[in-house]
Design an enzyme around this catalytic site. Structure first.
Site, short mmCIF file in Angstrom:
data_model
loop_
_atom_site.label_atom_id
_atom_site.label_comp_id
_atom_site.label_asym_id
_atom_site.label_seq_id
_atom_site.Cartn_x
_atom_site.Cartn_y
_atom_site.Cartn_z
N LYS A 200 3.79 -5.98 -1.07
CA LYS A 200 3.75 -4.53 -0.93
C LYS A 200 5.17 -3.94 -0.89
CE LYS A 200 -0.64 -4.26 -1.13
NZ LYS A 200 -1.26 -3.70 -2.34
N SER B 187 0.10 0.67 -1.71
CA SER B 187 0.89 -0.23 -0.89
C SER B 187 0.12 -0.44 0.41
CB SER B 187 2.28 0.38 -0.64
OG SER B 187 3.05 -0.44 0.21
N TYR C 69 1.84 -11.38 2.05
CA TYR C 69 1.17 -10.15 1.62
C TYR C 69 2.11 -8.95 1.73
CZ TYR C 69 -1.86 -6.05 1.88
OH TYR C 69 -2.42 -4.81 1.68
#
Length: 287
Positions: free
Chosen positions: A151, A133, A147
């Site tokens: 994660k 992550s 983005y």
């Protein structure tokens, strides 16, 4: 006992450093890379099996690849989903095709690989799945929302996965690096993975964050050599992790540690501030 690590994106950055750390400890490595010609000489050795691997493969292709990976050394002890990239820009600036590509590589690819290897890990009766992550999986920020959301998704998948596979003697871990001094930001600062800018955001946090990417690149505080040591130590129960409770998250970097504490305080503050509100929405007890 020698472990076998499968590391995606093993030819650069965190992946390469983790491969070299595992090898230095007597473990063996399956280096999964997209471009064979980009494999560094440091991985051309007998205790490394280099396999061509593509994050865009379908589930069927991943299933066939998993058979090849397990056959390389006859076992697979640690699966590391490391390969990923960042697509930056404000939410309004983002483009649909680029967002879908970001999710396919950062979320769906590791999901497909996990599905492919799990039957083999169950048969083996042991194994650890490590999903990379980010500090961005704990807290999102301007020009980083797409983005970070990938994660966040990986964090949720890993948490559920850990509970689902525990009865089979398997483990799942999410690693949360902060800004480490790798080439990760280079694709952004080169203009490859950043959305076209909208002038209306100039002077706002979104474009201030864009400028910060350039300032961070090459100046990140995190040392990847030390970061991968902690990952290996978690798996091996050695070093700084020896004897520590093996939690489902492994934060790496002072920035991640600070954000972790900030998020915890924010959640506690929210729970306290809205306690009357969230309690008010239940049926009375007994109904």
């Amino acid at each position: 006992m020698s472990r076998v690590w499968h590391i995606s994106g093993a030819n650069t950055g965190f992946g390469l450093e983790l491969a070299l750390k595992a090898l230095s400890e007597g473990d063996r490595v399956i280096a999964a890379v997209r471009t064979l010609s980009k494999v560094p000489d440091s991985l051309n050795r007998d205790d490394v099996k280099i396999l061509q691997f593509d994050l865009s493969w379908s589930q069927g292709e991943m299933n066939e690849y998993a058979k090849k990976a397990f056959a390389a050394f006859g076992q697979l002890d640690v699966l590391v989903n490391n390969a990923a990239y960042s697509y930056m820009g404000a939410i309004e600036e983002s483009e649909d095709a680029a967002v879908k590509a970001q999710y396919d590589i950062n979320v769906f690819a590791p999901l497909r690989l996990i599905r492919a290897v799990l039957p083999h890990l169950r048969d083996q009766g042991s194994g650890t799945i490590i999903n990379f992550s980010s500090v961005g999986g704990l807290m999102s920020g301007p020009a980083n929302g797409i983005y970070c959301s990938t994660k966040f998704a990986l964090e949720g998948l890993t948490q559920a996965l850990a509970a689902e596979i525990a009865p089979f003697g398997l483990k799942a871990l999410v690693v949360e690096p902060g800004y480490f001094r790798t080439s990760f930001l280079s694709a952004v600062t080169s203009g490859t993975n950043i959305a076209p800018a909208l002038d209306v955001y100039e002077g706002t946090p979104a474009h201030d964050a864009r400028k910060a990417f350039f300032a961070y690149d090459g100046n990140q505080r995190g040392n990847p050599v030390e970061g991968v040591k902690r990952i290996w130590e978690y798996v091996a129960d050695e070093g700084l992790l020896k004897g520590k409770e093996k939690l489902g998250k492994l934060p790496l970097g002072s920035d991640t540690g600070s954000v972790l504490r900030l998020v915890a305080k924010d959640l506690e503050h929210t729970a306290d501030m809205y306690e009357e509100v969230w309690k008010s929405t239940d049926f009375p007890e007994g109904q």
